[in-house]
Design an enzyme around this catalytic site. Structure first.
Site, PDB file in Angstrom:
ATOM      1  CG  HIS A   1       6.270  -1.763   3.786  1.00  0.00           C
ATOM      2  ND1 HIS A   1       4.904  -1.274   4.103  1.00  0.00           N
ATOM      3  CD2 HIS A   1       6.529  -2.073   2.578  1.00  0.00           C
ATOM      4  CE1 HIS A   1       4.434  -1.596   2.690  1.00  0.00           C
ATOM      5  NE2 HIS A   1       5.264  -2.231   2.019  1.00  0.00           N
TER       6      HIS A   1
ATOM      7  N   GLY B   1      -7.761 -12.118   0.589  1.00  0.00           N
ATOM      8  CA  GLY B   1      -8.653 -10.886   1.296  1.00  0.00           C
ATOM      9  C   GLY B   1      -7.665  -9.843   1.675  1.00  0.00           C
TER      10      GLY B   1
ATOM     11  CG  HIS C   1      -2.562  -6.790   8.635  1.00  0.00           C
ATOM     12  ND1 HIS C   1      -2.343  -6.365   7.101  1.00  0.00           N
ATOM     13  CD2 HIS C   1      -3.877  -6.977   8.449  1.00  0.00           C
ATOM     14  CE1 HIS C   1      -3.219  -6.361   6.256  1.00  0.00           C
ATOM     15  NE2 HIS C   1      -4.167  -7.059   7.234  1.00  0.00           N
TER      16      HIS C   1
ATOM     17  CG  HIS D   1      -7.340  -9.615  10.632  1.00  0.00           C
ATOM     18  ND1 HIS D   1      -7.863  -8.334  10.482  1.00  0.00           N
ATOM     19  CD2 HIS D   1      -6.639  -9.676   9.484  1.00  0.00           C
ATOM     20  CE1 HIS D   1      -7.905  -7.843   9.288  1.00  0.00           C
ATOM     21  NE2 HIS D   1      -6.824  -8.679   8.463  1.00  0.00           N
TER      22      HIS D   1
END
Ligand code: DGP
Length: 113
Positions: A45, A92, A99, A101
């Site tokens: 995390h 955003g 993560h 995209h």
């Protein structure tokens, strides 16, 4: 409140993993913005780019490598694709677990297309 991506990484929430290794997992975005929309993330995390420690940065290279491997498997690597990491509110970012995209399968335009 438990982190949704940590729950996916620990298999508390089942998900179709497209990739898993000691450090990373990848799965399809629940709200795809393109025909291919995959998220690649560390099992560890880390809230965002802003919280990365110096020793975490090799993970970004591994994430980009996995993103390209998955783009190849999805058949979009020659046509082109995009990787993006949103950071913080104005960047955003809506899920507070780092993560990447991986988007493609259509012509992408500005912002995140
Ligand atoms: P971002 O806005 O950069 O924080 O992107 C978060 C993405 O995560 C967003 O495109 C939707 C996706 N997402 C949120 N919750 C889930 C989930 O439970 N499963 C999957 N597969 N994707 C999720």
């Amino acid at each position: 409140m438990p982190c949704i991506f940590c729950q996916i990484a620990s298999k508390e929430i089942s998900s179709e993993l497209l990739h898993e290794d000691d450090d990373l997992i990848a799965f399809r975005d629940i709200n795809p913005q393109a025909p291919v929309h995959i998220l690649v993330l560390p099992k560890k995390h880390i809230t965002s780019l802003n919280e990365m420690k110096d020793e975490d940065f090799p993970l970004l290279g591994k994430m980009a490598h996995v993103a390209r491997e998955l783009a190849t498997k999805e058949g979009i690597v020659e046509r082109g694709f995009r990787i993006a990491v949103n950071c913080g509110q104005e960047g955003g970012q809506t899920v507070g677990h780092l993560h990447m995209h991986t988007l493609g399968g259509r012509q992408l335009k500005g912002e995140l297309g």
